[in-house]
Design a protein around this motif. Structure first.
Motif, PDB file in Angstrom:
ATOM      1  N   TRP A 342       0.551  -1.019  -0.293  1.00 31.08           N
ATOM      2  CA  TRP A 342       0.241  -0.119   0.563  1.00 31.08           C
ATOM      3  C   TRP A 342       0.822   0.778   0.193  1.00 31.08           C
ATOM      4  CZ3 TRP A 342      -0.257   3.527   3.712  1.00 31.08           C
ATOM      5  CH2 TRP A 342       0.651   2.686   5.194  1.00 31.08           C
ATOM      6  N   ILE A 343       1.856   0.895   0.634  1.00 28.61           N
ATOM      7  CA  ILE A 343       2.854   1.963   0.546  1.00 28.61           C
ATOM      8  C   ILE A 343       2.877   2.836  -0.861  1.00 28.61           C
ATOM      9  CG2 ILE A 343       5.114   3.195   1.748  1.00 28.61           C
ATOM     10  CD1 ILE A 343       4.962   0.542   3.228  1.00 28.61           C
ATOM     11  N   ASP A 344       3.341   1.463  -1.988  1.00 29.21           N
ATOM     12  CA  ASP A 344       3.758   2.031  -3.089  1.00 29.21           C
ATOM     13  C   ASP A 344       2.257   2.491  -4.245  1.00 29.21           C
ATOM     14  OD1 ASP A 344       6.325   2.259  -2.836  1.00 29.21           O
ATOM     15  OD2 ASP A 344       6.327  -0.183  -3.429  1.00 29.21           O
ATOM     16  N   GLY A 345       1.244   2.333  -3.235  1.00 32.98           N
ATOM     17  CA  GLY A 345       0.624   2.599  -4.361  1.00 32.98           C
ATOM     18  C   GLY A 345      -0.445   1.556  -4.592  1.00 32.98           C
ATOM     19  N   ASP A 359     -13.056  -3.610   1.459  1.00 35.55           N
ATOM     20  CA  ASP A 359     -13.357  -3.293   3.115  1.00 35.55           C
ATOM     21  C   ASP A 359     -12.424  -2.950   2.832  1.00 35.55           C
ATOM     22  OD1 ASP A 359     -15.500  -3.978   4.562  1.00 35.55           O
ATOM     23  OD2 ASP A 359     -14.584  -5.613   4.894  1.00 35.55           O
ATOM     24  N   ARG A 360     -10.829  -2.995   2.670  1.00 32.39           N
ATOM     25  CA  ARG A 360      -9.503  -2.773   2.622  1.00 32.39           C
ATOM     26  C   ARG A 360     -10.057  -1.093   0.996  1.00 32.39           C
ATOM     27  NH1 ARG A 360      -3.881  -4.486   2.365  1.00 32.39           N
ATOM     28  NH2 ARG A 360      -3.185  -2.035   3.611  1.00 32.39           N
ATOM     29  N   LEU A 361     -10.410  -0.986   0.279  1.00 28.48           N
ATOM     30  CA  LEU A 361     -10.341   0.120  -0.843  1.00 28.48           C
ATOM     31  C   LEU A 361     -11.435   1.009  -0.086  1.00 28.48           C
ATOM     32  CD1 LEU A 361     -11.092  -2.828  -4.030  1.00 28.48           C
ATOM     33  CD2 LEU A 361      -9.820  -1.379  -3.245  1.00 28.48           C
ATOM     34  N   LYS A 387      -3.360   4.165  -7.544  1.00 26.97           N
ATOM     35  CA  LYS A 387      -3.350   5.502  -7.868  1.00 26.97           C
ATOM     36  C   LYS A 387      -4.623   5.750  -8.461  1.00 26.97           C
ATOM     37  CE  LYS A 387       1.353   6.077  -7.879  1.00 26.97           C
ATOM     38  NZ  LYS A 387       1.846   3.660  -8.517  1.00 26.97           N
ATOM     39  N   ASP A 388      -5.728   4.879  -9.281  1.00 27.34           N
ATOM     40  CA  ASP A 388      -6.667   5.114 -10.230  1.00 27.34           C
ATOM     41  C   ASP A 388      -7.460   5.462  -9.349  1.00 27.34           C
ATOM     42  OD1 ASP A 388      -5.495   4.245 -12.192  1.00 27.34           O
ATOM     43  OD2 ASP A 388      -6.018   2.508 -11.925  1.00 27.34           O
ATOM     44  N   VAL A 393     -10.496   1.253 -10.079  1.00 31.25           N
ATOM     45  CA  VAL A 393     -10.384   0.030  -9.752  1.00 31.25           C
ATOM     46  C   VAL A 393     -11.160  -1.113  -9.765  1.00 31.25           C
ATOM     47  CG1 VAL A 393      -9.542  -0.952  -7.518  1.00 31.25           C
ATOM     48  CG2 VAL A 393      -8.460   1.679  -8.512  1.00 31.25           C
ATOM     49  N   LEU A 394     -12.903  -0.511  -9.116  1.00 35.74           N
ATOM     50  CA  LEU A 394     -13.849  -1.564  -9.112  1.00 35.74           C
ATOM     51  C   LEU A 394     -14.464  -1.908 -10.442  1.00 35.74           C
ATOM     52  CD1 LEU A 394     -15.916   0.612  -6.576  1.00 35.74           C
ATOM     53  CD2 LEU A 394     -14.763  -1.309  -5.673  1.00 35.74           C
ATOM     54  N   ASN A 395     -14.006  -1.150 -11.494  1.00 36.31           N
ATOM     55  CA  ASN A 395     -14.144  -1.485 -13.014  1.00 36.31           C
ATOM     56  C   ASN A 395     -13.324  -2.907 -13.144  1.00 36.31           C
ATOM     57  OD1 ASN A 395     -16.533  -0.432 -13.709  1.00 36.31           O
ATOM     58  ND2 ASN A 395     -15.276   1.395 -14.172  1.00 36.31           N
ATOM     59  N   GLY A 396     -11.816  -2.970 -12.686  1.00 32.87           N
ATOM     60  CA  GLY A 396     -11.017  -4.109 -13.260  1.00 32.87           C
ATOM     61  C   GLY A 396     -11.485  -5.028 -11.926  1.00 32.87           C
TER      62      GLY A 396
END
Lengths: 424, 180
Positions: A342-345, A359-361, A387-388, A393-396
């Motif tokens: 997560w630190i690097d996104g 939940d994380r998202l 970063k998106d 992200v959800l579409n992915g």
């Protein structure tokens, strides 16, 4: 009490009284209901005394009526029961204690709504040596719980000890403490509080600062000793304005990555709700959301001894993941990189429950996401670029699992679909 | 966070007054303290929704009175209420800094006798109006009666005094005459 007109000019005031109210043939009953009369009797001035005296000598108000009214108004006194100084102080202390308890309850409610049970505490360690300590003296944890804010802020909040609150509206907040007590936010100096100790009204609370990073925001924090923190969304950190001589101690409710500056004489202690972690100088990741049921620790390199508040203890080796639900400690081998990405996104996951991922998202983007148990139990592997924006992200996610989502007001709702799944 | 200071200073300024006020409804000190506690806790938890009030003292008095009445309703054994009567008792004492002690004594006696003939409701109005110096509107809200009723209660008190003690004025007002 409100004066009828400005009392700066008593002559004018009395003239006004004469014109407005003639008081001609007023009875005691009427006098006692008159505001000006009441004020004149309660807080007499030279002018008002003369004024009423004149009315009486001229016979405009009968002396008998005036005297009756006057004695009626002025002779009433009440015996008062009083609290002793001790009673006063004790009552105030009780009020403050109740207020703090209520703050805690409120915040808990807010958190339960926004966060379902998911990953909780994992600590990754890249160097050296740390151990866990069990509840010492007047702990930073109790101070942290007292400082819990009433509401979740929407901006990153830096709350300084001297009751100063700095809201950072920028997307990324980089906060830096200089060694002279000055504070920089995104390279701009916002405070130089070297007069902290000189402030006589300083209380225990003034010795601690607090950083609150709400859902959907991130921040970094550099202490005066050079230790740097990456602070993830939905995280609160409490730390002293100045570290003590014998130890450097902070409290975390949420997720952080630390790069601790080595100092053999001053161990760095990270306290969480369920555990205390002690380091001499290392980089490691802590995730400890107070309201999550399961806490876990992930070790990258080095060696770790974990002690919980239930006195359970375990020695960890690199790539161990320890989970603790309040009863049993469970140890598994994992890929530690999954838990520090997560630190690097990036969000890496391998055969992870979709419920945990969502939940994380939700926490990372500060958006409420709801789903049923069929969706939650699906397992996914892959990589998400944080970063998106959240929709991308959800579409992915939807392309890799038989799921779909729609917007319901502020919320995002997920459900199962029958569509074919692309291989990841 | 600046609210915190204001909050503490409200307590400092008004807690004692609230206590004296509360003690007029009951003799139970702990009960009054508990109710003051609850009033302040409620203010704290509702602080974002509080209206600006012009008279804090009045606001606190109303809140405390409501708090006490709630307790009385729940636990009738705390006091013997006759719901039609006023809960408030006022023991009037007279000023001690009068010029003539003998006159003062006499006058004291008179005032006490006069107050005996007043109804509790009348005493309550007099207390709010002439001791706490609340406005008519504020008394209306505290006692749940209208402006006219307050006026009537006050005027009838005076009338009662006048009828019962026709010589009240001449006896009692010497000190005032000397003063002026």
């Amino acid at each position: 009490m409100v004066y009828i007109i400005n009392s700066e000019d008593p002559e004018l005031r009395i003239k006004y009284q004469m014109e407005k109210y003639s008081y001609s043939n007023y009875k005691a009953e009427e006098l006692v209901n008159d505001q000006f009369f009441l004020e004149s009797m309660k807080n007499p001035s030279r002018e008002s005394e003369l004024y009423w005296q004149e009315l009486v000598t001229k016979g405009i108000v009968s002396k008998v009526e005036f005297d009756l009214a006057k004695s009626f108004v002025t002779s009433l006194k009440v015996k008062s029961s009083k609290m002793s100084q001790d009673e006063l102080t004790e009552l105030w202390v009780n009020i403050e204690i109740t207020n703090k308890k209520q703050l805690k309850r409120k915040l808990k409610r807010l958190f339960t709504i926004s966060s379902a049970a998911c990953i909780a505490l994992f600590i990754t360690l890249s160097v050296s040596y740390y151990w866990v300590e069990n509840h010492p003296e007047q702990s930073i944890a109790s101070i942290a719980s007292a400082l819990k804010p009433l509401k979740n802020p929407t901006d990153v909040q830096l709350i300084l000890g001297n009751n100063k609150n700095i809201a950072i509206t920028d997307k990324d907040a980089n906060i830096e403490y200089g060694d002279k007590g000055d504070i920089k936010v995104n390279t701009q100096t916002v405070s130089s509080n070297n007069n902290q100790t000189a402030d006589e009204s300083a209380t225990v609370n003034d010795e601690y600062n607090q950083l609150i990073v709400p859902m959907g925001k991130r921040s970094t924090l550099t202490f005066s000793d050079g230790t740097k923190l990456w602070v993830n969304a939905g995280t609160r950190i409490v730390y002293p304005v100045e570290f003590k001589k014998e130890k450097r101690e902070i409290y975390v409710d949420g997720e952080i990555f630390l790069n601790v500056e080595p100092d053999k004489n001053r161990p760095f202690i990270v306290k969480t709700k369920k555990m205390d972690i002690r380091v001499l100088g290392t980089s490691f990741n802590v995730t400890a959301y107070e309201d999550d049921a399961v806490h876990s620790i992930v070790l990258v390199t080095g060696a770790v001894n974990v002690k919980t508040d239930t006195k359970k203890e375990v020695n960890m080796v690199p790539n161990n993941r320890v989970t603790f639900s309040g009863k049993e400690l469970d140890v598994k081998m994992v890929d530690a990189a999954l838990y520090t990405s997560w630190i690097d996104g990036l969000y890496l996951y391998n055969s992870e429950k979709l419920g945990t991922i969502l939940d994380r998202l939700s926490r990372y983007y500060g958006k409420e996401i709801v789903y049923d148990s069929n969706v939650a139990s699906l397992k996914c592997s892959g990589k998400l670029d944080l970063k998106d924006n959240i929709i991308d992200v959800l579409n992915g996610l939807c392309q890799t699992a038989p799921i779909d989502f729609k917007h319901k007001g502020e919320r995002i709702e997920f459900c199962l679909t029958n569509k074919p799944i692309l291989p990841m | 966070m600046g609210d915190e200071k204001a909050y503490a200073s409200i307590y400092e300024e008004y807690a004692q007054l609230m206590f004296s006020f509360g003690m007029r409804f009951t003799t139970n000190r702990e009960l009054v303290k508990d109710c003051i506690h609850d009033v302040f806790v409620k203010i704290y938890s509702n602080r974002s929704n509080l209206n600006t009030t012009t008279n804090i003292k009045f606001y606190l008095f109303v809140a405390l009175k409501n708090e006490l009445i709630n307790v009385f309703r729940k636990n009738i054994s705390f006091c013997s209420i006759d719901s039609t009567e006023s809960l408030l008792t006022v023991d009037y004492i007279t000023e001690d800094n009068l010029i003539d002690k003998e006159e003062a004594q006499e006058r004291n006696q008179k005032v006490i006798e006069i107050l005996k003939i007043l109804s509790p409701r009348q005493k309550e109005v007099l207390y709010y109006r002439y001791i706490e110096e609340l406005s008519f509107e504020e008394i209306e809200q505290l006692m749940h009666i209208n402006y006219q009723s307050i006026q009537n209660l006050i005027q009838r008190s005076i009338k009662k005094v006048r009828d019962t003690f026709p010589d009240f004025v001449t006896i009692s007002l010497l000190p005032f005459l000397l003063k002026v």
